[in-house]
Design a protein around this motif. Structure first.
Motif, PDB file in Angstrom:
ATOM      1  N   ARG A   1       0.835  -1.205   0.000  1.00 37.24           N
ATOM      2  CA  ARG A   1       0.000   0.000   0.000  1.00 37.24           C
ATOM      3  C   ARG A   1       0.868   1.253   0.000  1.00 37.24           C
ATOM      4  O   ARG A   1       0.569   2.232  -0.689  1.00 37.24           O
ATOM      5  N   LEU A   2       1.945   1.218   0.778  1.00 33.20           N
ATOM      6  CA  LEU A   2       2.837   2.372   0.856  1.00 33.20           C
ATOM      7  C   LEU A   2       3.481   2.642  -0.503  1.00 33.20           C
ATOM      8  O   LEU A   2       3.511   3.778  -0.978  1.00 33.20           O
ATOM      9  N   GLU A   3       3.971   1.589  -1.148  1.00 35.32           N
ATOM     10  CA  GLU A   3       4.634   1.764  -2.436  1.00 35.32           C
ATOM     11  C   GLU A   3       3.650   2.169  -3.527  1.00 35.32           C
ATOM     12  O   GLU A   3       4.025   2.834  -4.494  1.00 35.32           O
ATOM     13  N   GLN A   4       2.405   1.787  -3.381  1.00 36.56           N
ATOM     14  CA  GLN A   4       1.385   2.145  -4.366  1.00 36.56           C
ATOM     15  C   GLN A   4       0.723   3.490  -4.057  1.00 36.56           C
ATOM     16  O   GLN A   4      -0.211   3.892  -4.750  1.00 36.56           O
ATOM     17  N   GLY A   5       1.215   4.182  -3.033  1.00 36.59           N
ATOM     18  CA  GLY A   5       0.683   5.504  -2.714  1.00 36.59           C
ATOM     19  C   GLY A   5      -0.655   5.485  -2.020  1.00 36.59           C
ATOM     20  O   GLY A   5      -1.364   6.494  -2.023  1.00 36.59           O
ATOM     21  N   GLN A   6      -1.012   4.351  -1.406  1.00 37.86           N
ATOM     22  CA  GLN A   6      -2.311   4.235  -0.749  1.00 37.86           C
ATOM     23  C   GLN A   6      -2.236   4.427   0.764  1.00 37.86           C
ATOM     24  O   GLN A   6      -3.229   4.284   1.456  1.00 37.86           O
ATOM     25  N   SER A   7      -1.058   4.736   1.265  1.00 35.54           N
ATOM     26  CA  SER A   7      -0.899   4.980   2.697  1.00 35.54           C
ATOM     27  C   SER A   7      -0.028   6.214   2.896  1.00 35.54           C
ATOM     28  O   SER A   7       1.107   6.255   2.440  1.00 35.54           O
ATOM     29  N   GLN A   8      -0.580   7.222   3.539  1.00 41.76           N
ATOM     30  CA  GLN A   8       0.146   8.474   3.762  1.00 41.76           C
ATOM     31  C   GLN A   8       0.330   8.754   5.248  1.00 41.76           C
ATOM     32  O   GLN A   8       0.541   9.898   5.650  1.00 41.76           O
ATOM     33  N   ASN A   9       0.259   7.710   6.055  1.00 40.94           N
ATOM     34  CA  ASN A   9       0.351   7.910   7.511  1.00 40.94           C
ATOM     35  C   ASN A   9       1.402   7.014   8.140  1.00 40.94           C
ATOM     36  O   ASN A   9       1.265   6.616   9.296  1.00 40.94           O
ATOM     37  N   ALA A  10       2.447   6.709   7.425  1.00 36.82           N
ATOM     38  CA  ALA A  10       3.492   5.850   7.980  1.00 36.82           C
ATOM     39  C   ALA A  10       4.223   6.582   9.094  1.00 36.82           C
ATOM     40  O   ALA A  10       4.543   7.767   8.984  1.00 36.82           O
ATOM     41  N   SER A  11       4.480   5.870  10.178  1.00 38.76           N
ATOM     42  CA  SER A  11       5.193   6.472  11.300  1.00 38.76           C
ATOM     43  C   SER A  11       6.669   6.587  10.981  1.00 38.76           C
ATOM     44  O   SER A  11       7.196   5.916  10.086  1.00 38.76           O
ATOM     45  N   ASP A  12       7.350   7.433  11.752  1.00 39.83           N
ATOM     46  CA  ASP A  12       8.798   7.578  11.568  1.00 39.83           C
ATOM     47  C   ASP A  12       9.514   6.260  11.837  1.00 39.83           C
ATOM     48  O   ASP A  12      10.515   5.942  11.180  1.00 39.83           O
TER      49      ASP A  12
ATOM     50  N   VAL B   1       8.429   3.207  11.248  1.00 40.56           N
ATOM     51  CA  VAL B   1       8.268   2.349  10.074  1.00 40.56           C
ATOM     52  C   VAL B   1       9.156   2.838   8.939  1.00 40.56           C
ATOM     53  O   VAL B   1       9.840   2.048   8.271  1.00 40.56           O
ATOM     54  N   LEU B   2       9.178   4.154   8.722  1.00 40.45           N
ATOM     55  CA  LEU B   2      10.000   4.705   7.645  1.00 40.45           C
ATOM     56  C   LEU B   2      11.484   4.464   7.909  1.00 40.45           C
ATOM     57  O   LEU B   2      12.241   4.154   6.985  1.00 40.45           O
ATOM     58  N   ASP B   3      11.881   4.582   9.166  1.00 38.93           N
ATOM     59  CA  ASP B   3      13.280   4.312   9.503  1.00 38.93           C
ATOM     60  C   ASP B   3      13.629   2.844   9.273  1.00 38.93           C
ATOM     61  O   ASP B   3      14.738   2.517   8.821  1.00 38.93           O
ATOM     62  N   ALA B   4      12.694   1.951   9.582  1.00 39.94           N
ATOM     63  CA  ALA B   4      12.933   0.523   9.360  1.00 39.94           C
ATOM     64  C   ALA B   4      13.074   0.231   7.869  1.00 39.94           C
ATOM     65  O   ALA B   4      13.940  -0.549   7.455  1.00 39.94           O
ATOM     66  N   ILE B   5      12.237   0.855   7.055  1.00 41.67           N
ATOM     67  CA  ILE B   5      12.326   0.674   5.607  1.00 41.67           C
ATOM     68  C   ILE B   5      13.634   1.258   5.083  1.00 41.67           C
ATOM     69  O   ILE B   5      14.303   0.667   4.222  1.00 41.67           O
ATOM     70  N   ALA B   6      14.014   2.421   5.626  1.00 36.92           N
ATOM     71  CA  ALA B   6      15.264   3.054   5.202  1.00 36.92           C
ATOM     72  C   ALA B   6      16.465   2.159   5.516  1.00 36.92           C
ATOM     73  O   ALA B   6      17.383   2.024   4.696  1.00 36.92           O
ATOM     74  N   ARG B   7      16.455   1.538   6.685  1.00 34.16           N
ATOM     75  CA  ARG B   7      17.556   0.624   7.038  1.00 34.16           C
ATOM     76  C   ARG B   7      17.570  -0.594   6.115  1.00 34.16           C
ATOM     77  O   ARG B   7      18.633  -1.042   5.663  1.00 34.16           O
ATOM     78  N   ALA B   8      16.391  -1.131   5.843  1.00 35.76           N
ATOM     79  CA  ALA B   8      16.314  -2.304   4.976  1.00 35.76           C
ATOM     80  C   ALA B   8      16.814  -1.985   3.565  1.00 35.76           C
ATOM     81  O   ALA B   8      17.444  -2.819   2.907  1.00 35.76           O
ATOM     82  N   LEU B   9      16.546  -0.766   3.107  1.00 35.40           N
ATOM     83  CA  LEU B   9      16.968  -0.356   1.772  1.00 35.40           C
ATOM     84  C   LEU B   9      18.389   0.212   1.755  1.00 35.40           C
ATOM     85  O   LEU B   9      18.885   0.581   0.692  1.00 35.40           O
ATOM     86  N   GLN B  10      18.998   0.298   2.934  1.00 30.79           N
ATOM     87  CA  GLN B  10      20.361   0.821   3.069  1.00 30.79           C
ATOM     88  C   GLN B  10      20.460   2.241   2.500  1.00 30.79           C
ATOM     89  O   GLN B  10      21.377   2.581   1.748  1.00 30.79           O
TER      90      GLN B  10
END
Length: 295
Positions: free
Chosen positions: A54-65, A67-76
């Motif tokens: 949903r996040l990648e498809q633009g259907q979620s605009q309320n991700a917490s910091d 969650v975003l930090d976890a994704i950022a770490r996973a993506l290096q």
């Protein structure tokens, strides 16, 4: 700018550059696209596949910091890329759109750059529109423009537009490919911070239509806060220069910046800058050449 679409594009480009083995995963079966699958990225980030999709498809605009930090770490992601991810993932604040006020450098800013000795200085807004320059900044970057061109919105140079659409500016940078990548990466960061900037969107659209090189670089979604470094020039009057640059953000809410170029003392580049400032005869002919006009 369509932030949900930009967010999805950014996440897909970053997934594509990571291979499973590089993040400790075993790859099974043929892959239709390069890089990590969504489910693999979700596993690394500790979120559900449905949520990440949903996040990648633009259907979620309320991700917490978190969650975003976890994704950022996973993506290096780098620090700049993580900041960009947060900017894209934040909900857009709805504001009534009004005609933007004309940008102008403050008198104190112009006085400051004019007082800089031996430094080529340019004041610009967040879109890299030139708002003011000192004599050396003018002669280094745009001697084929009128000296007063920054002081009118109709004639004001834009450094990014010049880089991609002005053949004389292209010739100025002896490492043009490097400068082009740096310019697009910086513009991407600005676009993420200011998604409602209509003039910025118009600039990006114009460059995407008129320059296949810009469009190609833009599609890769590079992100980098370019505030210092070294640039190499092949100036039409004084030849080769290797200059250090620094970008200083003004301490107000204007988003105006000062770009400064300097040479190491005692080098040939310092001598070339001094020669450029001294007003050698060739400069007048170069500036007056009608072929050296804005594109």
């Amino acid at each position: 700018m369509d932030k949900p679409a930009e967010l999805g594009d950014f996440l897909r480009t970053r997934r594509a550059r990571l291979q499973p083995a590089a993040v400790g995963l075993t790859s099974y079966g043929a892959r239709r696209v390069p890089g990590l699958r969504r489910e693999e990225l979700a596993q690394l980030a500790g979120v559900s596949v449905a949520y990440y999709t949903r996040l990648e498809q633009g259907q979620s605009q309320n991700a917490s910091d978190d969650v975003l930090d976890a994704i950022a770490r996973a993506l290096q992601l780098s620090e700049d890329e993580t900041m960009h991810l947060r900017n894209l993932a934040r909900p857009t604040r709805r504001k009534r759109r009004t005609a933007p006020r004309p940008e102008a450098a403050r008198p104190g800013t112009k006085q400051l750059i004019e007082a800089m000795d031996g430094i080529a200085a340019v004041a610009m807004d967040r879109r890299s529109d030139v708002l003011a320059w000192n004599e050396l900044g003018h002669q280094l970057l745009a001697g084929h423009y009128d000296a007063d061109s920054p002081y009118s919105a109709e004639t004001r140079p834009n450094l990014t537009r010049m880089l991609f659409l002005d053949p004389h500016t292209r010739e100025l940078y002896s490492r043009w490919d490097e400068e082009a990548k740096r310019s697009v990466a910086s513009l991407r960061l600005v676009a993420g911070r200011h998604p409602d900037d209509l003039h910025l969107a118009e600039l990006i659209g114009e460059l995407s239509m008129k320059s296949t090189e810009f469009a190609g670089l833009w599609s890769r979604h590079p992100v980098l806060n370019c505030t210092f470094g070294t640039k190499h020039f092949q100036h039409p009057v004084v030849g080769q220069l290797e200059l250090s640059f620094e970008v200083a953000q003004l301490p107000d809410d204007s988003a105006h910046r000062i770009l400064m170029y300097s040479a190491t003392p005692g080098t040939a580049s310092e001598a070339a800058l001094r020669l450029l400032l001294s007003g050698v005869d060739d400069l007048a002919g170069y500036s007056a050449d009608p072929a050296h006009r804005e594109v």
